[in-house]
Design an enzyme around this catalytic site. Structure first.
Site, PDB file in Angstrom:
ATOM      1  N   ARG A  57     -18.637  27.635   7.849  1.00  0.00           N
ATOM      2  CA  ARG A  57     -17.345  27.301   8.441  1.00  0.00           C
ATOM      3  C   ARG A  57     -17.354  27.542   9.940  1.00  0.00           C
ATOM      4  O   ARG A  57     -16.773  26.760  10.710  1.00  0.00           O
ATOM      5  CB  ARG A  57     -16.242  28.131   7.776  1.00  0.00           C
ATOM      6  CG  ARG A  57     -14.847  27.872   8.324  1.00  0.00           C
ATOM      7  CD  ARG A  57     -14.411  26.445   8.071  1.00  0.00           C
ATOM      8  NE  ARG A  57     -13.007  26.250   8.410  1.00  0.00           N
ATOM      9  CZ  ARG A  57     -12.339  25.108   8.237  1.00  0.00           C
ATOM     10  NH1 ARG A  57     -12.965  24.061   7.724  1.00  0.00           N
ATOM     11  NH2 ARG A  57     -11.061  25.016   8.550  1.00  0.00           N
ATOM     12  N   ASP A  81     -14.318  13.464  20.163  1.00  0.00           N
ATOM     13  CA  ASP A  81     -14.520  13.833  18.766  1.00  0.00           C
ATOM     14  C   ASP A  81     -16.021  13.780  18.490  1.00  0.00           C
ATOM     15  O   ASP A  81     -16.646  12.724  18.556  1.00  0.00           O
ATOM     16  CB  ASP A  81     -13.766  12.857  17.864  1.00  0.00           C
ATOM     17  CG  ASP A  81     -13.793  13.240  16.385  1.00  0.00           C
ATOM     18  OD1 ASP A  81     -14.695  13.988  15.980  1.00  0.00           O
ATOM     19  OD2 ASP A  81     -12.903  12.787  15.644  1.00  0.00           O
ATOM     20  N   HIS A 102     -12.031  16.707  17.150  1.00  0.00           N
ATOM     21  CA  HIS A 102     -11.732  16.221  15.804  1.00  0.00           C
ATOM     22  C   HIS A 102     -10.450  16.823  15.254  1.00  0.00           C
ATOM     23  O   HIS A 102      -9.774  16.209  14.423  1.00  0.00           O
ATOM     24  CB  HIS A 102     -12.907  16.559  14.873  1.00  0.00           C
ATOM     25  CG  HIS A 102     -12.814  15.932  13.527  1.00  0.00           C
ATOM     26  ND1 HIS A 102     -13.009  14.591  13.319  1.00  0.00           N
ATOM     27  CD2 HIS A 102     -12.544  16.461  12.299  1.00  0.00           C
ATOM     28  CE1 HIS A 102     -12.876  14.310  12.031  1.00  0.00           C
ATOM     29  NE2 HIS A 102     -12.576  15.433  11.393  1.00  0.00           N
ATOM     30  N   ASP A 103     -10.094  18.017  15.698  1.00  0.00           N
ATOM     31  CA  ASP A 103      -8.884  18.687  15.215  1.00  0.00           C
ATOM     32  C   ASP A 103      -7.620  18.267  15.958  1.00  0.00           C
ATOM     33  O   ASP A 103      -6.555  18.871  15.746  1.00  0.00           O
ATOM     34  CB  ASP A 103      -9.037  20.209  15.328  1.00  0.00           C
ATOM     35  CG  ASP A 103      -9.635  20.829  14.066  1.00  0.00           C
ATOM     36  OD1 ASP A 103      -9.880  20.076  13.105  1.00  0.00           O
ATOM     37  OD2 ASP A 103      -9.859  22.048  14.062  1.00  0.00           O
ATOM     38  N   SER A 115      -9.052  12.663   8.955  1.00  0.00           N
ATOM     39  CA  SER A 115     -10.408  13.146   8.710  1.00  0.00           C
ATOM     40  C   SER A 115     -10.894  12.627   7.344  1.00  0.00           C
ATOM     41  O   SER A 115     -10.960  11.417   7.135  1.00  0.00           O
ATOM     42  CB  SER A 115     -10.423  14.675   8.789  1.00  0.00           C
ATOM     43  OG  SER A 115     -11.728  15.183   8.744  1.00  0.00           O
TER      44      SER A 115
END
Length: 348
Positions: free
Chosen positions: A212, A293, A323-324, A151
């Site tokens: 978040r 992603d 993405h994780d 990332s």
């Protein structure tokens, strides 16, 4: 280069600008150290600043040095060890039998500049790369065997390979590309606005928590949410609450507990400031992309590899974690790292 060259002197005496919190040299040749260096950094958008860069180094002293960097919430502690027992952010990818095995590699990581919230200025990924070079100088490390970035860490690695190619032999860039995709930049801009609104209401923690929670939606995929949270909404205290809200609330609370607001804002901006010319990367690079992603689309990873030419190699994963995926698909990522880090007759 192994750490052994520098270890003989630096384990017993540190440079004047360098301090160590703890140093252990075990009988089996495993070293573990936390410390920090003071450095003056000419920042790309903010002029000269005095920075304190915190690092952790662990692994075999005679092993090749691999620098590991993660997302903007990652830090210098990769994994639990005999010296530093707390769980690290990359705990499942560091250990016996893994590509990042401290018995065979010396692992170096940092707290990104700005992560402590004390630097309220625009921070470029180029600044992070320049700071890393100053750390390598302080530790006596001429060249990294590899830089593994996930990332935001991948963006920093690309800058390092562009600005200081002699300092690393190879790069592995996971879920990171040569630019901030406009869709992803728009997501982050809205997250920062949520923080700003919280600040206007003297509710910094609530604003950061909401940012978040927005971010979690961009890190993961609709497929994962369908599998985990496909339950009917409930009415709680007269308001409708969906099944994912407990998960999102917990993610927000966890993040607020460990992240200064200024650190979040400046490092989020740093992602959007990032842009390099892929052709300027002069280091063999393995690019790892994830289908689905939403922050780093596969098309951007393909464009990066095409720009790298013969220096580029693309690996593609399909994962519901988006993405994780680098934090969840640990066995698959480890297999890619094993191949990417092997070289010069080395068995990964």
């Amino acid at each position: 280069m192994s750490f052994a060259t520098a270890a003989a002197s630096s384990l017993s005496s540190l440079p004047a600008s360098c301090t160590a919190d703890a140093v252990l040299l075990a009988q089996d040749g495993i070293t573990a150290r936390r410390g920090e260096i003071a450095l003056e950094l000419d920042m790309r958008h903010a002029g000269r600043h005095l920075i304190r860069l915190r690092y952790e180094l662990s692994g075999a002293v005679d092993a090749p040095v691999v620098f590991v960097a993660g997302g903007i919430s990652a830090h210098r502690h990769l994994a639990a060890s005999a010296t530093f027992a707390e769980k690290g952010w990359l705990n499942e990818l560091v250990g016996t039998g893994r590509a990042l095995d401290p018995a065979h590699r010396c692992l170096l990581a940092i707290d990104f500049i700005g992560a402590d919230g004390k630097l309220d200025a625009p921070i470029d990924t180029a600044d992070q790369a320049d700071a890393i070079v100053k750390l390598l100088d302080a530790l006596g490390i001429r060249q990294l065997h590899a830089f593994v970035g996930y990332s935001y860490g991948a963006l920093v690695g690309l800058q390092l390979a562009t600005r200081h190619p002699a300092r690393l032999a190879k790069l592995v860039a996971v879920s990171g590309a040569h630019r901030a995709h406009p869709y992803a930049a728009a997501w982050r801009a809205l997250q920062r606005r949520a923080v700003s609104l919280g600040q206007l209401q003297c509710a910094d923690a609530e604003g950061l928590s909401l940012a978040r929670q927005f971010a979690m939606l961009s890190y993961r995929t609709p497929e994962e949410f369908e599998e985990r949270f496909d339950a009917a909404a409930e009415i709680v205290h007269g308001r409708v609450r969906c099944a994912a809200e407990d998960y999102l609330d917990a993610a927000g609370a966890q993040y607020v507990a460990r992240t200064p607001v200024t650190a979040y804002l400046r490092l989020s901006e740093s992602i959007d400031l990032h842009r390099i010319d892929p052709a300027a990367v002069r280091v063999p690079t393995t690019v790892v992309a994830v289908e689905g992603d939403r922050l780093v689309p596969l098309s951007d990873s393909v464009a990066l590899v095409e720009g790298l030419g013969t220096r580029g190699n693309l690996r593609v994963l399909r994962s519901p974690y988006g993405h994780d995926a680098f934090l969840k698909e640990t066995d698959r990522i480890d297999a890619i790292l094993s191949t990417a880090l092997r070289g010069n007759g080395e068995n990964a």
